[in-house]
Motif scaffolding. Structure first.
Motif, PDB file in Angstrom:
ATOM      1  N   ALA A   1       0.849  -1.190   0.000  1.00  0.00           N
ATOM      2  CA  ALA A   1       0.000   0.000   0.000  1.00  0.00           C
ATOM      3  C   ALA A   1       0.885   1.240   0.000  1.00  0.00           C
ATOM      4  O   ALA A   1       1.743   1.393   0.879  1.00  0.00           O
ATOM      5  CB  ALA A   1      -0.894   0.006   1.236  1.00  0.00           C
ATOM      6  N   LEU A   2       0.678   2.091  -1.016  1.00  0.00           N
ATOM      7  CA  LEU A   2       1.500   3.289  -1.147  1.00  0.00           C
ATOM      8  C   LEU A   2       0.610   4.499  -1.383  1.00  0.00           C
ATOM      9  O   LEU A   2      -0.503   4.363  -1.930  1.00  0.00           O
ATOM     10  CB  LEU A   2       2.456   3.144  -2.345  1.00  0.00           C
ATOM     11  N   PRO A   3       1.061   5.690  -1.009  1.00  0.00           N
ATOM     12  CA  PRO A   3       0.316   6.887  -1.410  1.00  0.00           C
ATOM     13  C   PRO A   3       0.432   7.082  -2.921  1.00  0.00           C
ATOM     14  O   PRO A   3       1.267   6.449  -3.567  1.00  0.00           O
ATOM     15  CB  PRO A   3       1.032   8.008  -0.647  1.00  0.00           C
ATOM     16  N   ALA A   4      -0.408   7.943  -3.475  1.00  0.00           N
ATOM     17  CA  ALA A   4      -0.389   8.128  -4.933  1.00  0.00           C
ATOM     18  C   ALA A   4       0.869   8.843  -5.382  1.00  0.00           C
ATOM     19  O   ALA A   4       1.446   8.511  -6.412  1.00  0.00           O
ATOM     20  CB  ALA A   4      -1.623   8.907  -5.372  1.00  0.00           C
ATOM     21  N   ARG A   5       1.282   9.840  -4.613  1.00  0.00           N
ATOM     22  CA  ARG A   5       2.411  10.663  -5.063  1.00  0.00           C
ATOM     23  C   ARG A   5       3.327  11.001  -3.897  1.00  0.00           C
ATOM     24  O   ARG A   5       2.894  11.094  -2.754  1.00  0.00           O
ATOM     25  CB  ARG A   5       1.907  11.960  -5.688  1.00  0.00           C
ATOM     26  N   THR A   6       4.545  11.238  -4.247  1.00  0.00           N
ATOM     27  CA  THR A   6       5.490  11.816  -3.294  1.00  0.00           C
ATOM     28  C   THR A   6       6.571  12.479  -4.115  1.00  0.00           C
ATOM     29  O   THR A   6       6.487  12.512  -5.357  1.00  0.00           O
ATOM     30  CB  THR A   6       6.065  10.754  -2.340  1.00  0.00           C
ATOM     31  N   ALA A   7       7.551  13.027  -3.444  1.00  0.00           N
ATOM     32  CA  ALA A   7       8.643  13.679  -4.157  1.00  0.00           C
ATOM     33  C   ALA A   7       9.962  13.093  -3.689  1.00  0.00           C
ATOM     34  O   ALA A   7      10.057  12.527  -2.598  1.00  0.00           O
ATOM     35  CB  ALA A   7       8.619  15.183  -3.905  1.00  0.00           C
TER      36      ALA A   7
ATOM     37  N   SER B   1       1.826  -1.903  -7.635  1.00  0.00           N
ATOM     38  CA  SER B   1       1.369  -0.769  -6.832  1.00  0.00           C
ATOM     39  C   SER B   1       2.008   0.470  -7.457  1.00  0.00           C
ATOM     40  O   SER B   1       3.197   0.454  -7.767  1.00  0.00           O
ATOM     41  CB  SER B   1       1.780  -0.904  -5.367  1.00  0.00           C
ATOM     42  N   ARG B   2       1.195   1.516  -7.672  1.00  0.00           N
ATOM     43  CA  ARG B   2       1.711   2.665  -8.412  1.00  0.00           C
ATOM     44  C   ARG B   2       2.097   3.803  -7.487  1.00  0.00           C
ATOM     45  O   ARG B   2       1.374   4.094  -6.524  1.00  0.00           O
ATOM     46  CB  ARG B   2       0.660   3.156  -9.408  1.00  0.00           C
ATOM     47  N   LEU B   3       3.214   4.365  -7.797  1.00  0.00           N
ATOM     48  CA  LEU B   3       3.663   5.532  -7.042  1.00  0.00           C
ATOM     49  C   LEU B   3       4.339   6.497  -8.023  1.00  0.00           C
ATOM     50  O   LEU B   3       5.210   6.095  -8.795  1.00  0.00           O
ATOM     51  CB  LEU B   3       4.666   5.126  -5.956  1.00  0.00           C
ATOM     52  N   ILE B   4       3.858   7.753  -7.980  1.00  0.00           N
ATOM     53  CA  ILE B   4       4.497   8.780  -8.808  1.00  0.00           C
ATOM     54  C   ILE B   4       5.425   9.572  -7.902  1.00  0.00           C
ATOM     55  O   ILE B   4       4.992  10.130  -6.889  1.00  0.00           O
ATOM     56  CB  ILE B   4       3.446   9.704  -9.438  1.00  0.00           C
ATOM     57  N   VAL B   5       6.696   9.583  -8.260  1.00  0.00           N
ATOM     58  CA  VAL B   5       7.672  10.327  -7.462  1.00  0.00           C
ATOM     59  C   VAL B   5       8.086  11.556  -8.266  1.00  0.00           C
ATOM     60  O   VAL B   5       8.718  11.439  -9.322  1.00  0.00           O
ATOM     61  CB  VAL B   5       8.890   9.459  -7.120  1.00  0.00           C
ATOM     62  N   HIS B   6       7.672  12.712  -7.770  1.00  0.00           N
ATOM     63  CA  HIS B   6       8.008  13.959  -8.458  1.00  0.00           C
ATOM     64  C   HIS B   6       9.466  14.303  -8.256  1.00  0.00           C
ATOM     65  O   HIS B   6      10.050  13.958  -7.215  1.00  0.00           O
ATOM     66  CB  HIS B   6       7.148  15.099  -7.904  1.00  0.00           C
ATOM     67  N   PRO B   7      10.024  15.010  -9.215  1.00  0.00           N
ATOM     68  CA  PRO B   7      11.408  15.449  -9.003  1.00  0.00           C
ATOM     69  C   PRO B   7      11.456  16.574  -7.975  1.00  0.00           C
ATOM     70  O   PRO B   7      10.438  17.190  -7.661  1.00  0.00           O
ATOM     71  CB  PRO B   7      11.825  15.948 -10.385  1.00  0.00           C
ATOM     72  N   VAL B   8      12.622  16.820  -7.505  1.00  0.00           N
ATOM     73  CA  VAL B   8      12.816  17.958  -6.595  1.00  0.00           C
ATOM     74  C   VAL B   8      12.590  19.243  -7.393  1.00  0.00           C
ATOM     75  O   VAL B   8      13.056  19.373  -8.525  1.00  0.00           O
ATOM     76  CB  VAL B   8      14.244  17.928  -6.020  1.00  0.00           C
TER      77      VAL B   8
END
Lengths: 358, 697
Positions: free
Chosen positions: A60-66, A153-160
């Motif tokens: 289980a992961l959140p949808a997005r993070t950075a 499980s999908r996770l979008i990791v935004h760039p800094v």
């Protein structure tokens, strides 16, 4: 599923073999029994076939993070089989994070075990699945069985995102009252757009006294802002890990800067979310930057499509990881009269892009 | 190198598991108790060591975390270790044989365990203690002669399994971020793994039993050091002859002693023998333990060698058997150590021909080749013999021509004048079809075995009657002495040198200790026959003398067990045979299942995993792509994800296959299936990619 003896098993087996030799030379029959028992510890691992394949794992992961941010990742193991699962190590190799492992007690049929782990996103991207390695050497740590499970499980990791306030966005000449680009703002502009309720921060000279008198509430005039030319962010070619990541960071930063400046943003680049993101919001820009993938594509077609969409009004910021990749696309834009800036991140030399950050 | 050493000795996190410490302590204390049970250490020392171990383990647990004064403890422990080593080397100087080094070695290992017990902060240290406790059990195993060691072994493996299980769990917990929680929210590490240990015990026991059954247990005839000592002291002086403490001459004792082992074997004596343990023999092979050789037959008894003819065979151990008396030809070495349990006559028991003898006292050889000691063998006496036994096959013995015996064998052709002629006539009648000496021996053996009854309480020959003639023609009933005497006398009548020898039959081999437990009832008499060039070979009409070369049946318990069952079934009825067949088939199937469990799944693993049931078209197309890669010698590696495969093979497809990869991932792992158009495009792209992989040079 693989099963291999551990180093400890090798040592124990060697000791067992040594006992056989000693038993033979010392004519000590009990040493054969002792040796058989010692070797039996190792050999029993061969017949204890752990059915790790039966285990189901969910993440289980959140949808997005950075990048650099910490998230709580849930990991659970379920035993749907009719046999007990052994005590095991559950190692999550989700590519956005470094590997993390938890220990899982032996589980009876139907049981579920869960753990929550604080994990730091290490790399930008759109991640859809990651392997979970189930390892058991139960009960003695002598024979290791492994099973790799692909867990979706999908996770979008935004760039800094960096501050790029000093970066001069290119601007093509305004084209008057093109509705597609007109934005109603209080204060500036010449074309009257209407009135609205007063909001803290509005200047006193914007008050529309007639409406205020009629309604009894403070109202201010609104004028259409002059149409701002959209910014088209083009990531024309990405080669090499360093350049790619730097380009993604700067592209996202420039895109957010453009949005803050009130400029519509159009993203072009080969990535998870397709080649074009029109009228991108802040989240769209970040997602697009997260999904950028290494590519040799020079994207002349993308530039052409943007020009077709916005006409000569748009301004281009082209990003390339090496000199020359974006030349063809830039040439296409310039030929159509668009203002073009090319930012380059050479391998090991980010001077052009580094200069963007203020 | 230095870095590796530093890493190996780097401080490790303290071990907090009390249960693990208790299990390791249990294993060490069990090893200590096992040493005590076999007499390697005294009971007092055992109690002291156990108390120190308890204190040391408690100290280690309380102070398991680094402290500033730990170095003081380490200094004391180092000094203790040095003192233990000095004591060990001091003890070595007093040893008579290297074999005795096991005793000071046991003390040294105990000292190491005690000292190390005060410095067990981490799991690695506990593992070391657990491993070194095996040395205690091994030393006890080399000294144990009976089944009592088995109880310690069971307890030891119980502690070892517990310690290994707990150590593994400790390792698992410390190498991860923690333990998962179950539905009840209870951290699983809190449980003691009784269930895991219990479930593991059965496969360990089965695996160990199977390994033991198939393990070659060829006890080496080569030796490094053989023990010998007089135990509590010297026995009664034999006064030059043979002193049998078992009873008075002229009658067989009903207790421990067999009166046949004496200067004279009286064929008129009768009696019973008890079942008491008289000695244990550790031997590289089963054999008859010969004590005395008889030469002259006077019609009523067999006479041993002349008392005055005995001469010393050396000044100090090891004593070498005179070369002139040694048999030649193919020989098999048998190494034996005798542990005397009851007082015995002053003879050296040995298998076949005693080439070398380690005995703590003088050894003489009598005129017939038997070895004697000056005094009786007292309980506790230990001595060792390296013997050789003739191992020529019957075919080889048959090739030997009958030769006139050399002069020194004249005593073994002697017959009394009073021997009735019908004895010789019977011998010639029995052997009329035999062409070789061996066949004559076997014919007589078979004749006696087939036509005479074995009975300990057989009729006593009346005064004046020849005992052999009485047995052969009147009673048809006798025991080993009568059978052996009849065989020897008939062979002598045919001109074949033969002699009656007395001693003990093999005894019962303890399957686990490997020792032969010899009881008073194993006392026996049998025959040795001389063959030209090859010397003396043993025969017995009443007992299967173990072959000098036993093969697999002797060295592998499973083969021996099967052979024993087959022998037992030879004369069984059809019902028993049928039941045995069913049981045997069941056992064979169980063994096959066991092996399949152990090896079968590994074979499956070597192949590629089959496509999952209900695999979609994109998954199938991706498999075709993998196959194409495998055909090029670039197969998908076990740990490689689909994305990594696509990235690795970018030279075949540029960037176009990334969309197909996403569809594949969606079909394979995603919550919703991809659309038909996406599937169609992805399959087309993957197939195009497969073709590119095949066609690209």
């Amino acid at each position: 599923m693989t099963r291999r003896p551990t180093t400890k098993a090798g040592i124990i087996a060697a000791v067992g073999a040594l006992l056989v030799v000693v038993g033979t030379t010392a004519q000590a029959g009990w040493l054969f029994v002792l040796s058989a028992g010692v070797l039996g510890l190792v050999a029993s691992g061969l017949v204890q076939w752990h059915r790790l394949a039966a285990a189901t794992v969910t993440r289980a992961l959140p949808a997005r993070t950075a990048v650099g941010e910490s998230v709580t990742a849930g990991l659970s193991v379920h035993n749907p089989s009719h046999k007990r699962l052994p005590v095991m190590r559950v190692a999550d190799s989700f590519p956005a994070f470094d590997e993390a492992a938890v220990a899982c007690e032996s589980m009876p049929p139907g049981a579920t075990a869960a753990a929550e782990l604080e994990r730091v996103a290490l790399r930008r991207g759109v991640f859809t699945s990651g392997d979970v390695l189930l390892t058991t050497a139960a009960p003695f740590g002598l024979m290791r069985t492994r099973k790799t499970v692909a867990v979706a499980s999908r996770l979008i990791v935004h760039p800094v995102v960096e501050e790029v306030h000093g970066f001069p966005l290119p601007e093509t000449a305004a084209v008057g009252s093109d509705e597609a680009f007109a934005m109603a703002r209080s204060g500036s502009g010449e074309v009257f757009a209407g009135v609205r309720d007063y909001r803290p921060g509005d200047q006193r000279r914007w008050i529309h006294w007639r409406t205020t008198a009629r309604t009894g509430r403070l109202a201010v005039r609104e004028h259409e802002e002059p149409a701002r030319s959209p910014i088209v962010l083009v990531v024309a070619g990405l080669r090499g890990d360093d350049g790619t990541e730097r380009v993604a960071t700067v592209a996202a930063s420039v895109g957010l800067h453009a949005l803050e400046q009130g400029r519509p943003v159009h993203c072009v680049g080969r990535g998870y979310f397709g080649e074009h993101v029109e009228n991108a919001t802040r989240l769209d820009v970040l997602d697009w930057a997260a999904g950028l993938e290494p590519s040799d594509t020079t994207l002349e077609d993308g530039v052409t499509a943007a020009l077709r969409r916005w006409g000569r009004r748009c301004s281009f910021v082209l990003f390339e990881s090496e000199h020359g990749i974006a030349d063809a696309a830039a040439e296409v834009a310039r030929r159509r009269g668009a203002d073009v800036k090319v930012l380059v991140a050479c391998d090991g030399n980010h001077e052009h892009l580094d200069g963007v950050a203020s | 190198m230095i870095e590796a050493i530093k890493r190996a000795n780097a401080p490790r996190p303290p071990e907090d598991s009390l249960a693990l410490r208790a299990a390791v302590l249990g294993a060490v204390v069990t090893g200590t108790a096992a040493l005590s049970s076999v007499g390697a250490v005294s009971l007092t020392l055992t109690v002291v060591v156990t108390m120190l171990l308890l204190g040391g383990y408690a100290f280690s647990y309380v102070y398991r975390r680094p402290t500033s004064w730990k170095w003081v403890v380490k200094v004391f422990l180092t000094l203790g270790a040095v003192a233990a080593l000095v004591h060990f080397f001091g003890e070595l100087k007093t040893l008579q044989t290297v074999d005795e080094a096991r005793f000071p070695l046991a003390t040294l290992f105990l000292a190491v365990q005690v000292l190390h017990g005060f410095d067990l902060p981490a799991r690695k240290d506990l593992n070391f203690s657990l491993g070194s406790s095996l040395a205690l059990m091994a030393i006890a195993g080399t000294l144990s002669q009976d089944g009592g060691y088995g109880f310690y072994l069971v307890a030891y493996f119980g502690f070892v399994m517990g310690a290994l299980t707990l150590s593994h769990r400790s390792e698992l917990g410390s190498a991860t971020a923690g333990w998962m929680t179950t539905a009840g929210g209870r951290p699983s590490e809190a449980r003691f793994p009784w269930r895991d240990i219990g479930r593991a015990a059965i496969p360990v026991a089965l695996s160990g039993a199977l390994i033991f059954m198939v393990m070659p247990q060829s006890v080496a005839s080569q030796y490094f050091a053989l023990p010998f000592s007089l135990g509590p002291g010297v026995g009664s002086d034999a006064g030059g002859g043979i002193m049998n403490p078992g009873g008075e001459s002229g009658g067989r004792s009903s207790g421990l002693g067999y009166f046949g082992i004496d200067d004279r074997m009286d064929l008129s004596a009768r009696g019973g023998l008890g079942d008491d343990l008289v000695m244990r023999v550790r031997s590289s092979a089963p054999a008859m333990w010969k004590g005395i050789v008889f030469g002259e037959y006077d019609g009523r008894s067999w006479q041993g060698a002349d008392e005055d003819a005995a001469i010393a065979v050396g000044d100090a151990p090891p004593y070498q058997y005179p070369v002139a008396l040694r048999s030649l030809g193919p020989r098999t070495r048998v190494t034996q150590t005798y542990y005397i349990e009851t007082e015995h006559p002053n003879v050296i028991f040995a298998a076949g021909q005693p080439d070398t003898v380690w005995y703590d006292g003088g050894v003489t050889i009598d005129g017939l080749g038997g070895l004697r000691t000056a005094s009786t063998l007292t309980p506790g006496t230990v001595y060792s013999v390296v013997s050789s036994r003739g191992s020529a096959s019957y075919d080889e013995l048959r090739t030997l021509p009958h030769e006139t015996a050399p002069e020194h064998l004249a005593p073994f052709l002697q017959l009394p004048d009073s021997l009735p002629e019908r004895v010789e006539r019977l011998a010639r009648s029995i052997t009329r079809d035999a062409t070789t000496d061996l066949d004559k021996v076997l014919a007589i053996e078979d004749y006696l075995a087939d036509n005479y009854e074995y009975e300990l309480d057989s009729p006593v020959p009346p005064p004046g009657r020849d005992a052999v003639d009485h047995f052969l023609f009147d009673t048809d009933v006798g025991f080993c002495e009568q059978f052996a005497s009849a065989t020897a006398v008939m062979l002598r009548s045919l001109g074949i040198p033969a002699r009656v020898v007395a001693g003990y039959a093999v005894g019962d081999r303890n399957t686990f200790s490997g020792y032969y437990d010899v009881h008073a009832s194993d006392a026996h008499a049998w025959v040795e026959v001389w063959f030209p060039k090859y010397g003396w070979y043993e025969f017995d009409p009443t007992f299967d003398i173990p072959a000098a070369d036993g093969g697999l049946e002797r060295s592998i318990p499973l083969v021996g067990a099967i052979a024993a069952v087959m022998r037992a079934l030879r004369d069984a009825g059809p019902v028993v045979k049928a039941v045995a067949g069913v049981v045997g088939t069941g056992l064979a199937l169980a063994l096959l299942w066991f092996l399949w469990r152990a090896v079968g799944p590994r074979r499956v693993r070597r192949g590629r995993a089959p496509l999952p049931a209900g695999a979609g078209p994109v998954t199938t197309a991706f498999r075709r792509f993998e196959d194409a890669l495998a055909a090029r010698g670039e197969p998908r590696l076990p740990a490689e994800t689909a994305g990594e495969v696509v990235a690795r093979t970018a030279r075949f497809h540029g960037e176009r296959s990334r969309a197909a990869l996403r569809v594949f991932e969606a079909e394979r792992y995603g919550p919703l299936p991809p659309g038909d158009d996406e599937v169609e495009a992805a399959v087309e792209e993957l197939d195009r990619l497969s073709r590119a992989v095949k066609e690209t040079p």
